[in-house]
Scaffold this motif. Structure first.
Motif, PDB file in Angstrom:
ATOM      1  N   ALA A 133       8.383  39.216  16.397  1.00 58.52           N
ATOM      2  CA  ALA A 133       8.662  38.835  15.010  1.00 58.52           C
ATOM      3  C   ALA A 133      10.136  39.041  14.688  1.00 58.52           C
ATOM      4  O   ALA A 133      10.768  38.199  14.036  1.00 58.52           O
ATOM      5  CB  ALA A 133       7.783  39.645  14.058  1.00 58.52           C
ATOM      6  N   ALA A 134      10.690  40.171  15.138  1.00 57.35           N
ATOM      7  CA  ALA A 134      12.111  40.447  14.899  1.00 57.35           C
ATOM      8  C   ALA A 134      12.986  39.381  15.545  1.00 57.35           C
ATOM      9  O   ALA A 134      13.974  38.920  14.947  1.00 57.35           O
ATOM     10  CB  ALA A 134      12.462  41.827  15.436  1.00 57.35           C
ATOM     11  N   GLN A 135      12.627  38.961  16.756  1.00 58.41           N
ATOM     12  CA  GLN A 135      13.410  37.951  17.457  1.00 58.41           C
ATOM     13  C   GLN A 135      13.273  36.567  16.820  1.00 58.41           C
ATOM     14  O   GLN A 135      14.266  35.842  16.661  1.00 58.41           O
ATOM     15  CB  GLN A 135      12.956  37.865  18.907  1.00 58.41           C
ATOM     16  N   GLU A 136      12.040  36.217  16.451  1.00 58.18           N
ATOM     17  CA  GLU A 136      11.838  34.894  15.864  1.00 58.18           C
ATOM     18  C   GLU A 136      12.571  34.787  14.534  1.00 58.18           C
ATOM     19  O   GLU A 136      13.213  33.767  14.240  1.00 58.18           O
ATOM     20  CB  GLU A 136      10.347  34.613  15.678  1.00 58.18           C
ATOM     21  N   ALA A 137      12.507  35.843  13.732  1.00 55.99           N
ATOM     22  CA  ALA A 137      13.208  35.823  12.449  1.00 55.99           C
ATOM     23  C   ALA A 137      14.715  35.705  12.653  1.00 55.99           C
ATOM     24  O   ALA A 137      15.408  35.020  11.899  1.00 55.99           O
ATOM     25  CB  ALA A 137      12.872  37.087  11.660  1.00 55.99           C
ATOM     26  N   GLN A 142      19.366  31.768  11.556  1.00 54.98           N
ATOM     27  CA  GLN A 142      20.603  31.034  11.822  1.00 54.98           C
ATOM     28  C   GLN A 142      20.393  29.520  11.787  1.00 54.98           C
ATOM     29  O   GLN A 142      21.352  28.757  12.010  1.00 54.98           O
ATOM     30  CB  GLN A 142      21.186  31.452  13.170  1.00 54.98           C
ATOM     31  N   ALA A 143      19.182  29.085  11.465  1.00 54.89           N
ATOM     32  CA  ALA A 143      18.886  27.651  11.404  1.00 54.89           C
ATOM     33  C   ALA A 143      19.332  27.095  10.055  1.00 54.89           C
ATOM     34  O   ALA A 143      18.834  27.499   9.000  1.00 54.89           O
ATOM     35  CB  ALA A 143      17.388  27.408  11.609  1.00 54.89           C
ATOM     36  N   ALA A 144      20.266  26.152  10.086  1.00 52.36           N
ATOM     37  CA  ALA A 144      20.818  25.604   8.842  1.00 52.36           C
ATOM     38  C   ALA A 144      19.761  24.924   7.986  1.00 52.36           C
ATOM     39  O   ALA A 144      19.875  24.880   6.759  1.00 52.36           O
ATOM     40  CB  ALA A 144      21.945  24.620   9.172  1.00 52.36           C
ATOM     41  N   GLY A 145      18.720  24.396   8.619  1.00 55.72           N
ATOM     42  CA  GLY A 145      17.703  23.673   7.876  1.00 55.72           C
ATOM     43  C   GLY A 145      16.643  24.550   7.233  1.00 55.72           C
ATOM     44  O   GLY A 145      15.788  24.043   6.506  1.00 55.72           O
ATOM     45  N   HIS A 146      16.666  25.853   7.498  1.00 61.53           N
ATOM     46  CA  HIS A 146      15.701  26.756   6.865  1.00 61.53           C
ATOM     47  C   HIS A 146      16.297  27.278   5.554  1.00 61.53           C
ATOM     48  O   HIS A 146      17.287  27.989   5.561  1.00 61.53           O
ATOM     49  CB  HIS A 146      15.384  27.932   7.796  1.00 61.53           C
ATOM     50  N   LYS A 147      15.705  26.873   4.434  1.00 60.60           N
ATOM     51  CA  LYS A 147      16.251  27.214   3.116  1.00 60.60           C
ATOM     52  C   LYS A 147      17.753  26.902   3.077  1.00 60.60           C
ATOM     53  O   LYS A 147      18.591  27.795   2.978  1.00 60.60           O
ATOM     54  CB  LYS A 147      16.015  28.690   2.800  1.00 60.60           C
ATOM     55  N   PRO A 148      18.106  25.617   3.195  1.00 61.29           N
ATOM     56  CA  PRO A 148      19.511  25.238   3.335  1.00 61.29           C
ATOM     57  C   PRO A 148      20.405  25.797   2.229  1.00 61.29           C
ATOM     58  O   PRO A 148      20.039  25.803   1.055  1.00 61.29           O
ATOM     59  CB  PRO A 148      19.466  23.702   3.270  1.00 61.29           C
ATOM     60  N   ASP A 149      21.562  26.284   2.644  1.00 66.43           N
ATOM     61  CA  ASP A 149      22.562  26.809   1.719  1.00 66.43           C
ATOM     62  C   ASP A 149      23.922  26.497   2.332  1.00 66.43           C
ATOM     63  O   ASP A 149      24.385  27.209   3.230  1.00 66.43           O
ATOM     64  CB  ASP A 149      22.384  28.317   1.538  1.00 66.43           C
ATOM     65  N   GLY A 151      26.864  26.983   1.551  1.00 66.58           N
ATOM     66  CA  GLY A 151      27.891  28.006   1.475  1.00 66.58           C
ATOM     67  C   GLY A 151      27.640  29.212   2.348  1.00 66.58           C
ATOM     68  O   GLY A 151      28.453  30.145   2.393  1.00 66.58           O
ATOM     69  N   ARG A 152      26.515  29.184   3.044  1.00 66.68           N
ATOM     70  CA  ARG A 152      26.143  30.358   3.834  1.00 66.68           C
ATOM     71  C   ARG A 152      26.601  30.204   5.278  1.00 66.68           C
ATOM     72  O   ARG A 152      26.482  29.146   5.875  1.00 66.68           O
ATOM     73  CB  ARG A 152      24.619  30.540   3.815  1.00 66.68           C
ATOM     74  N   SER A 153      27.138  31.270   5.821  1.00 62.55           N
ATOM     75  CA  SER A 153      27.423  31.322   7.256  1.00 62.55           C
ATOM     76  C   SER A 153      26.731  32.546   7.818  1.00 62.55           C
ATOM     77  O   SER A 153      26.678  33.588   7.172  1.00 62.55           O
ATOM     78  CB  SER A 153      28.929  31.399   7.503  1.00 62.55           C
ATOM     79  N   TYR A 154      26.180  32.415   9.004  1.00 59.98           N
ATOM     80  CA  TYR A 154      25.408  33.511   9.583  1.00 59.98           C
ATOM     81  C   TYR A 154      25.509  33.453  11.099  1.00 59.98           C
ATOM     82  O   TYR A 154      25.353  32.391  11.699  1.00 59.98           O
ATOM     83  CB  TYR A 154      23.942  33.421   9.158  1.00 59.98           C
ATOM     84  N   ALA A 155      25.798  34.587  11.713  1.00 59.13           N
ATOM     85  CA  ALA A 155      25.829  34.674  13.170  1.00 59.13           C
ATOM     86  C   ALA A 155      24.759  35.657  13.613  1.00 59.13           C
ATOM     87  O   ALA A 155      24.683  36.780  13.086  1.00 59.13           O
ATOM     88  CB  ALA A 155      27.202  35.132  13.649  1.00 59.13           C
ATOM     89  N   ALA A 156      23.928  35.256  14.541  1.00 60.90           N
ATOM     90  CA  ALA A 156      22.841  36.114  14.991  1.00 60.90           C
ATOM     91  C   ALA A 156      23.389  37.346  15.705  1.00 60.90           C
ATOM     92  O   ALA A 156      24.263  37.238  16.564  1.00 60.90           O
ATOM     93  CB  ALA A 156      21.909  35.340  15.915  1.00 60.90           C
ATOM     94  N   PRO A 157      22.881  38.528  15.379  1.00 60.84           N
ATOM     95  CA  PRO A 157      23.407  39.777  15.945  1.00 60.84           C
ATOM     96  C   PRO A 157      22.802  40.101  17.305  1.00 60.84           C
ATOM     97  O   PRO A 157      21.747  39.565  17.677  1.00 60.84           O
ATOM     98  CB  PRO A 157      22.974  40.821  14.916  1.00 60.84           C
TER      99      PRO A 157
END
Length: 241
Positions: A133-137, A142-149, A151-157
């Motif tokens: 679950a932690a990995q899938e989340a 980081q998927a742009a199409g999931h709740k698109p925003d 202005g958001r930038s995100y890099a997977a840790p």
């Protein structure tokens, strides 16, 4: 682990898991100024609370309340905040709503690193479920199409898997040993909150001592207590020295 990010995330199946396996890392990074967030999927009300069910007339709600109180106290000692998703345990199941909340946590916290369970554990099926679950989340966040925003930038840790109770049976490889000497006494105080599992205090003290010896031999720097982790993804370096 970039200190500038100042956030770390722990995804755990049960309350005791984050104390025994990652308490040192949580306390150490909290001391360094990181905002440490624990997401606890269950209260461990069935499988991790055998002692509670020996009392006549015990109710599930009572066990949950006691485990919540213990987990909150232990998290506070370690310097972390904790959120419970109450999915149940034995069995532990993650539905779409829970996964969606985990995705939101990744985006809210923007953690510099994630700690969670090993990918295999034939003794406790709840642990790999929590790890997946932690990995899938992490991937969905980081998927742009999931709740698109826009202005958001995100890099997977990076993800570090903490040591299971029987590592040899879980294909766990101790690739990282963290020196927790500076916070060992803090971790012990968190141990003591889990009084019903006192039989594990000595066990996890021995584990920490063993990893401390290994850490010292591999680093050339003396240490007494360590925690072992397995990296899920490769490191990216500019040089190997």
């Amino acid at each position: 682990m970039a200190a500038a990010a100042r956030s770390g995330l722990v995804v755990t199946a049960h309350p005791g898991d984050f104390v025994w396996r990652a308490g040192g890392a949580i306390a150490l990074h909290a001391r360094k100024g990181y905002r440490m967030k624990i997401v606890c999927l269950s209260f461990g009300e069935r499988g991790e609370s055998q002692w509670a069910w020996k009392k006549a007339g015990v109710r599930l709600e009572d066990v949950k309340a006691q485990r919540r109180a213990e987990a909150e106290e232990a998290a506070g000692i370690l310097g972390a905040e904790i959120e419970f998703l109450d999915v149940g345990d034995y069995p532990l199941r993650v539905d779409e709503a829970v996964l969606d909340r985990l995705v939101d946590v990744y985006r809210e916290e923007r953690p510099a690193f994630v700690l969670t369970h090993a990918l295999e554990d034939p003794y406790n099926f709840d642990h790999p479920v929590a790890a997946h679950a932690a990995q899938e989340a992490r991937v969905i966040a980081q998927a742009a199409g999931h709740k698109p925003d826009p202005g958001r930038s995100y890099a997977a840790p990076p993800v570090f898997l903490f040591e299971p109770h029987q590592p040899e049976q879980c294909n766990f490889k101790p690739q990282v040993i963290l020196n927790i000497d500076a916070v060992w006494e803090t971790k012990v105080r968190a141990f003591q909150v889990l009084a019903a599992q006192k039989h594990l205090w000595e066990y996890y003290t021995r584990v920490a001592l063993n990893r401390g010896v290994q850490g010292g031999r591999n680093s050339g720097t003396a240490m007494t207590y360590g925690e072992a982790y397995q990296r899920l993804f490769p490191m990216t370096l500019e040089e190997l020295a």
